[in-house]
Design a protein around this motif. Structure first.
Motif, PDB file in Angstrom:
ATOM      1  N   GLY A  79      -5.726   1.886   3.834  1.00 54.89           N
ATOM      2  CA  GLY A  79      -5.363   0.773   2.970  1.00 54.89           C
ATOM      3  C   GLY A  79      -6.268   0.666   1.759  1.00 54.89           C
ATOM      4  O   GLY A  79      -6.756   1.665   1.221  1.00 54.89           O
ATOM      5  N   ASP A  80      -6.514  -0.559   1.318  1.00 51.64           N
ATOM      6  CA  ASP A  80      -7.379  -0.810   0.158  1.00 51.64           C
ATOM      7  C   ASP A  80      -8.832  -0.717   0.615  1.00 51.64           C
ATOM      8  O   ASP A  80      -9.410  -1.672   1.098  1.00 51.64           O
ATOM      9  N   SER A  81      -9.396   0.469   0.438  1.00 53.18           N
ATOM     10  CA  SER A  81     -10.779   0.722   0.873  1.00 53.18           C
ATOM     11  C   SER A  81     -11.742   0.763  -0.304  1.00 53.18           C
ATOM     12  O   SER A  81     -12.885   1.215  -0.157  1.00 53.18           O
ATOM     13  N   LYS A 108      -8.262   2.239  -4.113  1.00 48.87           N
ATOM     14  CA  LYS A 108      -7.171   1.286  -4.032  1.00 48.87           C
ATOM     15  C   LYS A 108      -6.020   1.956  -3.288  1.00 48.87           C
ATOM     16  O   LYS A 108      -5.856   3.171  -3.326  1.00 48.87           O
ATOM     17  N   SER A 109      -5.213   1.183  -2.622  1.00 46.43           N
ATOM     18  CA  SER A 109      -4.105   1.737  -1.844  1.00 46.43           C
ATOM     19  C   SER A 109      -3.240   2.644  -2.710  1.00 46.43           C
ATOM     20  O   SER A 109      -2.872   2.295  -3.831  1.00 46.43           O
ATOM     21  N   ASP A 203     -12.373  -5.753  -1.666  1.00 47.30           N
ATOM     22  CA  ASP A 203     -11.521  -6.900  -1.372  1.00 47.30           C
ATOM     23  C   ASP A 203     -11.779  -7.280   0.080  1.00 47.30           C
ATOM     24  O   ASP A 203     -11.210  -6.694   1.000  1.00 47.30           O
ATOM     25  N   SER A 205     -10.825  -9.571   1.824  1.00 51.00           N
ATOM     26  CA  SER A 205      -9.686 -10.051   2.608  1.00 51.00           C
ATOM     27  C   SER A 205      -9.080  -8.934   3.441  1.00 51.00           C
ATOM     28  O   SER A 205      -8.316  -9.202   4.380  1.00 51.00           O
ATOM     29  N   GLN A 206      -9.421  -7.672   3.106  1.00 49.53           N
ATOM     30  CA  GLN A 206      -8.919  -6.522   3.850  1.00 49.53           C
ATOM     31  C   GLN A 206      -9.809  -6.166   5.044  1.00 49.53           C
ATOM     32  O   GLN A 206      -9.463  -5.292   5.840  1.00 49.53           O
ATOM     33  N   PHE A 209     -13.096  -3.177   7.693  1.00 48.81           N
ATOM     34  CA  PHE A 209     -12.787  -1.795   7.359  1.00 48.81           C
ATOM     35  C   PHE A 209     -13.284  -0.916   8.505  1.00 48.81           C
ATOM     36  O   PHE A 209     -14.399  -1.106   8.998  1.00 48.81           O
TER      37      PHE A 209
END
Length: 270
Positions: A79-81, A108-109, A203, A205-206, A209
């Motif tokens: 995902g958005d890492s 970014k994704s 981010d 919110s992700q 990780f």
């Protein structure tokens, strides 16, 4: 822990034992950082590192190695890492340490993952190369490792060499051939530099990780392994050139601002 230096038959004997040992990660490794963010599962055959707003995490091998084909299967943060760094590396101890680095820089994704490699010898590093991976490393496990002999070091992704660093001690270039190194990995916040030079931040919110690991393997090599060879066969050389031509985005050898004259090892290892 003190530094351990394995030479001659001691090296070979130890690595032969390790080769035949179970790859159970809870036996091979110990937690170095944030035990509550490290999870062993599947009977110790797999582990996960986590990063959140509280902490990153890490682990290290209980053993050290001098030469060998050393690799691990890793599934990177999905995902958005962006802003995350998954580091996987070999390192000795002390100010004049040797180190062989993989640093997986989050994205970014939908954007490709960047892999930065680096080589330290006798405390001297600043030998960064960066490539894009040609596959999505978050969908499945892929093998990352080094083939390390007294003559050369190959950085490998699956069966593809992405970098070669040869022994140029005759030209005054330090080479890691005396210090045994442990295996380390960590997942941490590098958003001040990791993604687009620090322009893209994590981010949170992700979070959490998560990076996943399995199938650690060491194949023994003696000091004379690969002696008299370039370290890369013709098929590997084609794959290496394919990586350089299609996926390399930075090579310290070509950075004239940092190195108006290319370092000596760059004449053959570029």
């Amino acid at each position: 822990m003190g530094s351990f230096f394995f030479r001659g038959f001691i090296v070979f004997s130890l690595l032969m034992l390790l080769k035949g040992a179970s790859s159970s990660l809870d036996k091979e490794f110990y937690v170095t950082w944030a035990a509550d963010h490290v999870r062993f599962f599947n009977g110790g055959q797999e582990l996960q590192l986590a990063l959140d707003t509280n902490s990153g995490s890490g682990f290290a091998s209980k053993n050290k190695y001098l030469f060998g084909n050393i690799n691990m299967q890793i599934k990177l943060v999905p995902g958005d890492s962006a802003g995350t760094v998954t580091a996987y590396y070999l390192s000795s101890e002390g100010s004049n340490h040797d180190e062989l680095d993989f640093e997986f820089l989050g994205n970014k994704s939908g954007e490709p993952y960047v892999v930065q490699t680096n080589v330290y010898a006798s405390g001297k590093g600043d030998r960064e190369q960066r490539i894009y991976l040609w596959f999505d490393p978050t969908k499945d496990f892929h093998s990352y490792g080094v083939v390390w002999t007294a003559q050369h070091i190959l950085f490998m992704v699956d069966s593809v060499p992405i970098r070669v660093f040869s022994n140029h001690k005759a030209a005054g270039v330090a080479y890691p051939d005396k210090q045994a190194m442990g295996v380390f990995s960590s997942l941490w916040n590098g958003d001040n530099w990791a993604t687009q030079g620090g322009l893209v931040k994590i981010d949170w919110s992700q979070a959490p990780f998560v990076a996943s690991y399995r199938n650690f393997n060491v194949e023994p090599m003696t000091a004379s392994s690969g002696e008299g060879t370039s370290g890369v066969n013709s098929e590997q050389w084609k794959k290496l050139q394919w990586v350089k031509e299609n996926f390399m985005i930075y090579n310290y050898c070509n950075d004239k601002q940092r190195y108006p004259l290319p370092p000596p090892e760059c004449t053959t290892d570029m």
